[in-house]
Design a protein around this motif. Structure first.
Motif, PDB file in Angstrom:
ATOM      1  N   HIS A  58      57.351  76.797 -43.467  1.00 20.57           N
ATOM      2  CA  HIS A  58      57.502  78.040 -42.819  1.00 20.57           C
ATOM      3  C   HIS A  58      57.994  77.691 -41.630  1.00 20.57           C
ATOM      4  CE1 HIS A  58      53.471  76.721 -42.860  1.00 20.57           C
ATOM      5  NE2 HIS A  58      53.293  77.372 -41.764  1.00 20.57           N
ATOM      6  N   ASP A  59      59.079  78.370 -40.835  1.00 20.70           N
ATOM      7  CA  ASP A  59      59.659  77.930 -39.525  1.00 20.70           C
ATOM      8  C   ASP A  59      58.925  78.264 -38.338  1.00 20.70           C
ATOM      9  OD1 ASP A  59      62.247  77.067 -40.398  1.00 20.70           O
ATOM     10  OD2 ASP A  59      62.468  79.043 -41.339  1.00 20.70           O
ATOM     11  N   ASP A  60      58.002  79.405 -38.606  1.00 20.00           N
ATOM     12  CA  ASP A  60      56.900  79.723 -37.441  1.00 20.00           C
ATOM     13  C   ASP A  60      55.552  80.376 -38.091  1.00 20.00           C
ATOM     14  OD1 ASP A  60      55.900  79.991 -35.203  1.00 20.00           O
ATOM     15  OD2 ASP A  60      57.280  81.418 -34.352  1.00 20.00           O
ATOM     16  N   GLY A  61      54.540  80.265 -37.402  1.00 20.13           N
ATOM     17  CA  GLY A  61      53.509  80.991 -37.798  1.00 20.13           C
ATOM     18  C   GLY A  61      52.248  79.955 -38.474  1.00 20.13           C
ATOM     19  N   ILE A  62      50.945  80.265 -38.701  1.00 22.03           N
ATOM     20  CA  ILE A  62      50.281  79.421 -39.381  1.00 22.03           C
ATOM     21  C   ILE A  62      49.780  80.020 -40.553  1.00 22.03           C
ATOM     22  CG2 ILE A  62      47.847  78.402 -38.997  1.00 22.03           C
ATOM     23  CD1 ILE A  62      50.057  77.341 -37.091  1.00 22.03           C
ATOM     24  N   ILE A  63      49.443  79.121 -41.773  1.00 25.36           N
ATOM     25  CA  ILE A  63      48.966  79.514 -42.852  1.00 25.36           C
ATOM     26  C   ILE A  63      47.692  78.689 -43.318  1.00 25.36           C
ATOM     27  CG2 ILE A  63      49.473  79.746 -45.249  1.00 25.36           C
ATOM     28  CD1 ILE A  63      52.400  79.866 -45.013  1.00 25.36           C
ATOM     29  N   ARG A  64      46.554  79.384 -43.589  1.00 29.13           N
ATOM     30  CA  ARG A  64      45.410  78.605 -43.600  1.00 29.13           C
ATOM     31  C   ARG A  64      44.958  78.890 -45.136  1.00 29.13           C
ATOM     32  NH1 ARG A  64      42.916  76.715 -39.218  1.00 29.13           N
ATOM     33  NH2 ARG A  64      43.899  77.590 -37.054  1.00 29.13           N
ATOM     34  N   ILE A  65      44.586  77.647 -45.675  1.00 33.08           N
ATOM     35  CA  ILE A  65      43.764  77.842 -47.294  1.00 33.08           C
ATOM     36  C   ILE A  65      42.451  77.642 -47.109  1.00 33.08           C
ATOM     37  CG2 ILE A  65      44.180  76.967 -49.456  1.00 33.08           C
ATOM     38  CD1 ILE A  65      47.023  78.303 -48.569  1.00 33.08           C
ATOM     39  N   GLY A  66      41.639  78.233 -47.189  1.00 33.06           N
ATOM     40  CA  GLY A  66      40.316  78.093 -47.257  1.00 33.06           C
ATOM     41  C   GLY A  66      39.789  77.665 -45.659  1.00 33.06           C
ATOM     42  N   GLY A  67      40.491  78.184 -44.799  1.00 24.77           N
ATOM     43  CA  GLY A  67      40.325  77.888 -43.346  1.00 24.77           C
ATOM     44  C   GLY A  67      41.166  76.730 -42.917  1.00 24.77           C
ATOM     45  N   ALA A  76      47.387  73.184 -28.968  1.00 22.31           N
ATOM     46  CA  ALA A  76      46.490  74.093 -27.751  1.00 22.31           C
ATOM     47  C   ALA A  76      47.495  74.656 -26.862  1.00 22.31           C
ATOM     48  CB  ALA A  76      45.952  72.799 -26.859  1.00 22.31           C
ATOM     49  N   ASP A  77      48.693  74.177 -26.857  1.00 21.72           N
ATOM     50  CA  ASP A  77      49.722  74.949 -25.867  1.00 21.72           C
ATOM     51  C   ASP A  77      50.490  76.231 -26.736  1.00 21.72           C
ATOM     52  OD1 ASP A  77      51.260  73.357 -27.567  1.00 21.72           O
ATOM     53  OD2 ASP A  77      52.433  72.524 -26.194  1.00 21.72           O
ATOM     54  N   GLY A  78      50.014  76.428 -27.865  1.00 19.20           N
ATOM     55  CA  GLY A  78      50.757  77.446 -28.524  1.00 19.20           C
ATOM     56  C   GLY A  78      51.752  77.208 -29.602  1.00 19.20           C
ATOM     57  N   SER A  79      52.198  75.850 -29.483  1.00 15.66           N
ATOM     58  CA  SER A  79      53.287  75.368 -30.383  1.00 15.66           C
ATOM     59  C   SER A  79      52.727  74.915 -31.681  1.00 15.66           C
ATOM     60  CB  SER A  79      54.153  74.077 -29.786  1.00 15.66           C
ATOM     61  OG  SER A  79      53.131  72.973 -29.536  1.00 15.66           O
ATOM     62  N   ARG A  80      53.358  74.316 -32.529  1.00 12.33           N
ATOM     63  CA  ARG A  80      52.854  73.942 -34.001  1.00 12.33           C
ATOM     64  C   ARG A  80      53.075  72.360 -34.021  1.00 12.33           C
ATOM     65  NH1 ARG A  80      55.071  76.985 -38.906  1.00 12.33           N
ATOM     66  NH2 ARG A  80      57.046  75.446 -38.046  1.00 12.33           N
ATOM     67  N   THR A  81      52.090  71.736 -34.632  1.00 12.69           N
ATOM     68  CA  THR A  81      52.217  70.392 -34.894  1.00 12.69           C
ATOM     69  C   THR A  81      52.263  69.928 -36.343  1.00 12.69           C
ATOM     70  OG1 THR A  81      49.672  70.166 -34.860  1.00 12.69           O
ATOM     71  CG2 THR A  81      51.114  69.617 -32.934  1.00 12.69           C
TER      72      THR A  81
END
Lengths: 266, 218
Positions: A58-67, A76-81
């Motif tokens: 995914h190019d943006d956003g966060i996906i969590r599987i079981g948390g 922390a700064d809102g970007s993604r690693t």
């Protein structure tokens, strides 16, 4: 929403070149529920499912599987690693994936396909892996086909082996990507029956499907995707009986035109 | 034909046939192995490795085997590679075959359906396991017909090694032909012998393909 949801997606965006396929999807898949993703071709439902397994990035956003975040975590700064491959593989372990094209390995028997992960990933001794693989083949009604190669099985049988292969790894969540779309109508039933049994056992399932009857009867949470966005979602009964969204009403009408109204009753 | 001369030359001709078959079999085994290393390096290695191997493959495929053998045998000593005819021929055939096999195998790797790899990743196999357990076996099934073809090509290319005096079949038979002036007869014997071996290879290939039929993609 909650950390203990099976899958949470926040603002998931996916582009293929200049084509934006997912335009900021928020989705929660609850434990023990069957969530069905429906929508017209090209609406992005398969892409969304594949993002959940991190088969598409995914190019943006966060996906969590079981948390646990898969692929990318919020910094922390809102970007993604980007997470390391080992971490991606670890999170993937809690999902089982079933594909439209089955994707059985042609050089292994049905039993070999199901035992492969048990042997290579869980490092079980050969005998134990085979016993467990056999138990899963029995569960999908294919014990007597254990020594057959994929080329010797019907499409419906191959898909049931594929389901057994995913189940053998003891996933918390099962993802189905149009599992019956490449099957003849008479072979579709045997696969849907296996899926229905799985739902009855309380398995958390996220299913991309064109089988509106299955979605209406087995699905609990229905998500209607249109042009990369969730146009409508809700409990199955409400969504199908009162498809208030015009695109959803239009979409359902194409099924009703083909005489599928009987599937939506009862 | 001069039968006394034939009887006299026969041991050398049989030795030559043995050398041809030995070099050919070595090429059939080590050519694909070196080719596999090249294919894997190009497919999974860093970009510089891919570029370097690509250039190597292009040079080998773009020049005649005869010229390569001249360069290796007569030019080799200038760079400290002073080989006897047979080791030079063996090395040359393996490297020549490897360039072609690497392209065949790379094509096979690319042709394995992406979904089979995705299924393996979803089951939890790591990169090495995906290569060993899924990609390489499926690739082998896909490339078998092309490999049989290349084995046949290698057999016939061994005849080139007579030019650098490897004591192989073609050299032995043509020497007999020159000594007895039976040029046509010896050429016919050569043609028949290579063709016979080629037919055997084709048969082996077809029986392997039939045996692997149940592994076919569906």
């Amino acid at each position: 929403m909650t950390q203990d949801a099976a899958i949470t997606m926040r603002n998931v965006v996916k582009r293929f070149g200049g084509n934006t396929v997912l335009r900021g999807v928020d989705l929660d898949v609850r434990h023990g529920e069957v969530t069905c993703l429906i929508g017209p071709s090209g609406s992005g439902k398969s892409t969304l499912l594949r993002c959940a397994a991190f088969l598409e990035e995914h190019d943006d956003g966060i996906i969590r599987i079981g948390g646990a975040p898969i692929g990318y975590d919020a910094a922390a700064d809102g970007s993604r690693t980007r997470l390391p491959p080992g971490e991606i593989a670890r999170v993937r372990r809690s999902i089982g994936m079933v594909f439209q094209q089955f994707n059985l390995w042609p050089h292994m028997t049905a039993l070999g396909n199901v035992a492969e992960g048990l042997r290579q990933v869980l490092r079980l001794p050969k005998r134990e892996a085979q016993d467990r693989a056999m138990a899963h083949l029995t569960r999908v009604g294919l014990a007597e086909r254990a020594s057959f190669y994929p080329s010797q099985l019907s499409g419906g049988q191959q898909q049931r082996v594929a389901i057994a292969r995913a189940l053998a790894m003891d996933p918390k969540i099962m993802l189905f990507d149009e599992p019956t779309s490449s099957l003849d109508p008479e072979l579709t039933g045997e696969v849907l029956t296996v899926m229905r049994d799985l739902a009855a056992e309380g398995m958390t399932m996220l299913v991309v499907t064109h089988e509106i009857g299955f979605a209406a009867h087995v699905g609990q949470h229905i998500v209607f995707l249109d042009e990369g966005r969730i146009a409508l979602e809700g409990r199955a009964g409400e969504v199908f009986r009162k498809p208030w969204h015009p695109r959803m009403a239009q979409f359902l009408q194409t099924y009703l035109d083909r005489g599928a109204s009987v599937l939506l009753e009862g | 034909m001069n039968f006394d001369a034939l009887i006299e030359a026969l041991p050398e001709i049989i030795d030559g046939l043995e050398v041809t078959i030995a070099i050919w079999l070595a090429g059939c085994l080590f050519g694909p192995l070196l080719g596999l290393a090249i294919a894997l390096g190009r497919q999974f290695g860093p970009r510089w490795l891919d570029r370097g191997l690509w250039a190597f493959v292009e040079v080998i495929r773009g020049t005649p085997f005869l010229v390569q053998m001249f360069l290796l045998y007569y030019g080799g000593p200038f760079i400290g590679l002073d080989l006897d005819p047979t080791p030079a021929g063996l090395l040359g055939l393996i490297v020549y075959g490897a360039a072609y096999f690497s392209e065949i195998l790379r094509g096979g790797l690319i042709a394995v359906p992406k979904g089979h790899v995705e299924a393996a990743l979803c089951v939890g196999l790591d990169r090495g396991q995906v290569i060993r357990r899924i990609l390489l076996p499926e690739m082998t099934l896909l490339v078998l017909p092309a490999c049989v073809n290349m084995w046949v090509v290698l057999l016939k290319e061994t005849a080139i090694l007579s030019i650098i005096t490897v004591p192989e079949f073609t050299l032995a038979v043509t020497a007999f032909g020159s000594a007895t002036f039976a040029f046509t007869q010896s050429a016919a014997v050569l043609a028949l012998a290579y063709w016979g071996l080629t037919e055997l290879t084709g048969r082996l290939g077809r029986s392997l393909e039939a045996r692997f039929d149940r592994f076919r993609l569906v």
